[in-house]
Scaffold this motif. Structure first.
Motif, mmCIF file in Angstrom:
data_model
loop_
_atom_site.group_PDB
_atom_site.id
_atom_site.type_symbol
_atom_site.label_atom_id
_atom_site.label_comp_id
_atom_site.label_asym_id
_atom_site.label_seq_id
_atom_site.Cartn_x
_atom_site.Cartn_y
_atom_site.Cartn_z
ATOM 1 N N LEU A 92 0.771 -1.329 0.042
ATOM 2 C CA LEU A 92 0.129 -0.093 -0.115
ATOM 3 C C LEU A 92 0.922 1.162 0.008
ATOM 4 O O LEU A 92 0.790 1.942 0.895
ATOM 5 N N CYS A 93 1.872 1.340 -1.084
ATOM 6 C CA CYS A 93 2.603 2.441 -1.203
ATOM 7 C C CYS A 93 2.760 3.049 -2.404
ATOM 8 O O CYS A 93 2.170 2.421 -3.478
ATOM 9 N N GLY A 94 3.283 4.226 -2.553
ATOM 10 C CA GLY A 94 3.559 5.029 -3.863
ATOM 11 C C GLY A 94 4.892 5.849 -3.786
ATOM 12 O O GLY A 94 4.982 6.481 -2.540
ATOM 13 N N ALA A 95 5.140 6.237 -4.815
ATOM 14 C CA ALA A 95 6.253 7.165 -4.875
ATOM 15 C C ALA A 95 5.858 8.564 -5.243
ATOM 16 O O ALA A 95 5.356 8.953 -6.611
ATOM 17 N N LEU A 96 6.145 9.716 -4.655
ATOM 18 C CA LEU A 96 5.645 10.764 -5.009
ATOM 19 C C LEU A 96 6.607 11.831 -5.893
ATOM 20 O O LEU A 96 7.854 11.420 -5.840
ATOM 21 N N GLY A 97 6.074 12.445 -7.049
ATOM 22 C CA GLY A 97 6.920 13.476 -7.775
ATOM 23 C C GLY A 97 5.986 14.566 -7.870
ATOM 24 O O GLY A 97 5.020 14.555 -7.722
ATOM 25 N N TYR A 98 7.000 15.751 -7.891
ATOM 26 C CA TYR A 98 6.048 17.046 -7.749
ATOM 27 C C TYR A 98 7.041 18.158 -8.578
ATOM 28 O O TYR A 98 8.005 18.076 -8.429
ATOM 29 N N GLY A 99 6.307 19.131 -8.696
ATOM 30 C CA GLY A 99 6.779 20.391 -9.195
ATOM 31 C C GLY A 99 6.065 21.603 -9.199
ATOM 32 O O GLY A 99 4.713 21.425 -9.275
ATOM 33 N N VAL A 100 6.567 22.591 -8.764
ATOM 34 C CA VAL A 100 5.752 24.010 -8.787
ATOM 35 C C VAL A 100 6.088 24.707 -10.137
ATOM 36 O O VAL A 100 7.177 24.673 -10.718
ATOM 37 N N PHE A 101 5.312 25.556 -10.715
ATOM 38 C CA PHE A 101 5.408 26.399 -11.793
ATOM 39 C C PHE A 101 5.914 27.775 -11.343
ATOM 40 O O PHE A 101 5.635 28.195 -10.060
ATOM 41 N N ALA A 102 6.760 28.405 -12.070
ATOM 42 C CA ALA A 102 7.450 29.599 -11.682
ATOM 43 C C ALA A 102 6.775 30.741 -11.161
ATOM 44 O O ALA A 102 6.975 31.182 -10.079
ATOM 45 N N HIS A 103 5.638 30.839 -11.453
ATOM 46 C CA HIS A 103 4.805 32.019 -11.261
ATOM 47 C C HIS A 103 4.267 31.690 -9.679
ATOM 48 O O HIS A 103 3.628 32.723 -8.877
ATOM 49 N N ALA A 104 4.175 30.501 -9.222
ATOM 50 C CA ALA A 104 3.706 30.179 -7.922
ATOM 51 C C ALA A 104 4.838 29.784 -7.005
ATOM 52 O O ALA A 104 4.605 29.547 -5.506
ATOM 53 N N ALA A 105 6.182 29.600 -7.451
ATOM 54 C CA ALA A 105 7.199 29.269 -6.335
ATOM 55 C C ALA A 105 7.184 30.477 -5.367
ATOM 56 O O ALA A 105 7.228 31.514 -5.465
ATOM 57 N N GLY A 106 7.574 29.631 -4.050
ATOM 58 C CA GLY A 106 8.076 30.406 -2.979
ATOM 59 C C GLY A 106 6.982 31.133 -2.135
ATOM 60 O O GLY A 106 6.869 31.644 -1.347
#
Length: 181
Positions: A92-106
Protein backbone atom coordinates in the motif's frame (compact mmCIF):
# COMPACT_ATOMS: atom_id res chain seq x y z
CA UNK A 1 -15.30 34.39 -5.41
CA UNK A 2 -13.14 31.21 -5.54
CA UNK A 3 -13.21 29.14 -8.70
CA UNK A 4 -14.20 25.51 -8.06
CA UNK A 5 -13.03 22.96 -10.59
CA UNK A 6 -14.02 19.60 -9.12
CA UNK A 7 -11.45 19.63 -6.33
CA UNK A 8 -10.81 16.37 -4.53
CA UNK A 9 -9.56 18.29 -1.49
CA UNK A 10 -9.14 21.97 -0.64
CA UNK A 11 -7.03 24.05 1.69
CA UNK A 12 -7.08 27.79 2.35
CA UNK A 13 -5.16 28.67 -0.85
CA UNK A 14 -5.20 25.61 -3.13
CA UNK A 15 -7.34 22.77 -4.34
CA UNK A 16 -6.16 19.51 -5.86
CA UNK A 17 -7.82 17.77 -8.77
CA UNK A 18 -6.97 15.09 -11.29
CA UNK A 19 -5.33 15.82 -14.63
CA UNK A 20 -7.52 16.09 -17.71
CA UNK A 21 -6.56 16.27 -21.37
CA UNK A 22 -8.18 19.72 -21.47
CA UNK A 23 -5.44 21.08 -19.16
CA UNK A 24 -2.80 20.72 -21.91
CA UNK A 25 -2.55 24.35 -23.04
CA UNK A 26 -2.21 25.84 -19.56
CA UNK A 27 0.03 23.07 -18.23
CA UNK A 28 2.49 23.15 -21.13
CA UNK A 29 2.63 26.97 -21.11
CA UNK A 30 3.44 26.91 -17.38
CA UNK A 31 6.04 24.18 -17.93
CA UNK A 32 7.74 26.22 -20.68
CA UNK A 33 7.77 29.31 -18.42
CA UNK A 34 9.36 27.21 -15.64
CA UNK A 35 12.17 25.45 -17.51
CA UNK A 36 14.92 27.34 -15.67
CA UNK A 37 13.33 26.62 -12.29
CA UNK A 38 12.94 22.90 -13.02
CA UNK A 39 16.32 22.20 -14.65
CA UNK A 40 18.12 19.89 -13.85
CA UNK A 41 15.64 18.22 -11.51
CA UNK A 42 12.58 17.49 -13.61
CA UNK A 43 11.24 17.81 -17.13
CA UNK A 44 7.46 18.16 -17.32
CA UNK A 45 5.94 18.05 -20.82
CA UNK A 46 6.13 21.27 -22.85
CA UNK A 47 4.32 20.18 -26.05
CA UNK A 48 0.77 19.05 -26.71
CA UNK A 49 1.92 15.61 -27.85
CA UNK A 50 4.15 15.08 -24.81
CA UNK A 51 1.39 16.28 -22.48
CA UNK A 52 -1.14 13.87 -24.03
CA UNK A 53 1.20 10.93 -23.40
CA UNK A 54 2.06 12.13 -19.87
CA UNK A 55 -1.53 12.83 -18.84
CA UNK A 56 -2.68 9.58 -20.45
CA UNK A 57 -0.37 7.57 -18.21
CA UNK A 58 -1.66 9.40 -15.12
CA UNK A 59 -5.29 8.97 -16.18
CA UNK A 60 -5.23 5.39 -17.49
CA UNK A 61 -2.51 3.54 -15.54
CA UNK A 62 -3.83 2.20 -12.20
CA UNK A 63 -0.29 2.32 -10.75
CA UNK A 64 -0.20 6.12 -11.12
CA UNK A 65 -2.39 9.07 -10.29
CA UNK A 66 -1.76 12.73 -10.86
CA UNK A 67 -3.00 15.82 -9.06
CA UNK A 68 -2.97 19.36 -10.38
CA UNK A 69 -2.37 21.98 -7.71
CA UNK A 70 -4.71 24.88 -8.44
CA UNK A 71 -4.94 28.31 -6.87
CA UNK A 72 -8.39 28.53 -5.30
CA UNK A 73 -8.96 32.20 -6.12
CA UNK A 74 -8.44 31.79 -9.87
CA UNK A 75 -8.28 28.06 -10.61
CA UNK A 76 -4.86 28.62 -12.21
CA UNK A 77 -2.53 25.61 -12.24
CA UNK A 78 0.28 26.28 -9.74
CA UNK A 79 1.99 22.89 -9.87
CA UNK A 80 1.50 19.16 -9.83
CA UNK A 81 1.96 16.17 -7.53
CA UNK A 82 1.96 12.64 -8.90
CA UNK A 83 1.85 9.33 -7.08
CA UNK A 84 3.77 6.77 -9.14
CA UNK A 85 4.55 3.09 -8.64
CA UNK A 86 1.42 2.50 -6.57
CA UNK A 87 1.53 -0.98 -5.07
CA UNK A 88 -1.54 -2.55 -3.48
CA UNK A 89 -1.72 -5.65 -1.26
CA UNK A 90 0.49 -5.75 1.79
CA UNK A 91 2.61 -2.76 0.71
CA UNK A 92 0.00 0.00 0.00
CA UNK A 93 2.69 2.43 -1.07
CA UNK A 94 3.38 5.02 -3.76
CA UNK A 95 6.28 7.25 -4.83
CA UNK A 96 5.68 10.98 -5.07
CA UNK A 97 6.96 13.32 -7.75
CA UNK A 98 6.12 17.01 -7.82
CA UNK A 99 6.88 20.39 -9.24
CA UNK A 100 5.76 23.97 -8.78
CA UNK A 101 5.47 26.39 -11.67
CA UNK A 102 7.56 29.56 -11.61
CA UNK A 103 4.66 31.98 -11.07
CA UNK A 104 3.69 30.11 -7.88
CA UNK A 105 7.14 29.29 -6.44
CA UNK A 106 7.99 30.43 -2.93
CA UNK A 107 4.39 31.06 -1.87
CA UNK A 108 3.83 27.96 0.29
CA UNK A 109 1.28 26.50 -2.12
CA UNK A 110 3.12 23.22 -2.61
CA UNK A 111 3.37 22.52 1.13
CA UNK A 112 -0.37 23.06 1.45
CA UNK A 113 -1.01 20.87 -1.61
CA UNK A 114 1.34 18.09 -0.50
CA UNK A 115 -0.47 17.92 2.83
CA UNK A 116 -3.77 17.58 0.91
CA UNK A 117 -2.36 14.82 -1.31
CA UNK A 118 -0.98 12.93 1.70
CA UNK A 119 -4.39 13.06 3.42
CA UNK A 120 -6.13 11.99 0.21
CA UNK A 121 -3.67 9.13 -0.34
CA UNK A 122 -4.09 7.86 3.22
CA UNK A 123 -7.86 8.41 3.14
CA UNK A 124 -9.82 7.69 -0.05
CA UNK A 125 -6.92 5.95 -1.82
CA UNK A 126 -6.25 3.66 1.15
CA UNK A 127 -2.46 3.86 0.96
CA UNK A 128 -0.25 3.35 4.00
CA UNK A 129 3.10 4.80 2.91
CA UNK A 130 4.34 7.52 0.55
CA UNK A 131 7.94 7.98 -0.53
CA UNK A 132 9.88 10.89 -2.02
CA UNK A 133 13.20 10.37 -3.78
CA UNK A 134 15.11 13.65 -4.11
CA UNK A 135 18.54 14.41 -5.45
CA UNK A 136 20.77 15.70 -2.62
CA UNK A 137 21.32 19.03 -4.37
CA UNK A 138 17.60 19.68 -4.79
CA UNK A 139 17.29 21.68 -1.60
CA UNK A 140 13.79 22.96 -2.38
CA UNK A 141 12.41 19.43 -2.80
CA UNK A 142 14.11 18.22 0.36
CA UNK A 143 12.84 21.25 2.31
CA UNK A 144 9.29 20.50 1.14
CA UNK A 145 9.57 16.85 2.22
CA UNK A 146 10.88 17.89 5.63
CA UNK A 147 8.28 20.67 6.06
CA UNK A 148 5.47 18.18 5.33
CA UNK A 149 6.63 15.67 7.95
CA UNK A 150 8.49 13.13 5.80
CA UNK A 151 11.45 11.46 7.50
CA UNK A 152 14.83 10.78 5.90
CA UNK A 153 15.23 7.03 5.56
CA UNK A 154 18.37 6.65 3.52
CA UNK A 155 20.60 7.38 0.56
CA UNK A 156 20.66 5.48 -2.73
CA UNK A 157 23.58 6.02 -5.12
CA UNK A 158 22.82 5.95 -8.85
CA UNK A 159 19.12 5.39 -8.18
CA UNK A 160 17.20 7.12 -11.00
CA UNK A 161 18.21 7.97 -14.57
CA UNK A 162 17.62 11.72 -15.05
CA UNK A 163 18.98 14.13 -17.64
CA UNK A 164 21.36 11.61 -19.18
CA UNK A 165 22.90 10.09 -16.04
CA UNK A 166 22.17 7.90 -13.05
CA UNK A 167 21.59 10.23 -10.09
CA UNK A 168 22.00 9.72 -6.35
CA UNK A 169 18.85 10.25 -4.27
CA UNK A 170 17.86 10.73 -0.66
CA UNK A 171 14.86 8.60 0.31
CA UNK A 172 12.16 10.28 2.38
CA UNK A 173 8.90 8.67 3.57
CA UNK A 174 5.77 9.19 5.59
CA UNK A 175 3.27 6.62 6.83
CA UNK A 176 -0.38 6.89 7.80
CA UNK A 177 0.59 6.45 11.47
CA UNK A 178 2.90 9.46 11.29
CA UNK A 179 -0.04 11.66 10.24
CA UNK A 180 -2.60 10.17 12.62
CA UNK A 181 -4.57 8.74 9.67
Amino acid sequence: MPVTRGYLAEGPSVGIRHFTYEDEAEFTARARESKDLHHPWLFPPVTARAYAAYAGRLIDDPTKTGFLVCEKDSGAIAGFININNIVQGGFLCGALGYGVFAHAAGRGLMAEALDLVVRYAFGPMGLHRLEINAQPGNTASIALARRCGFRLEGFSPNMIYIDGAWRDHERWAITAEMTGS
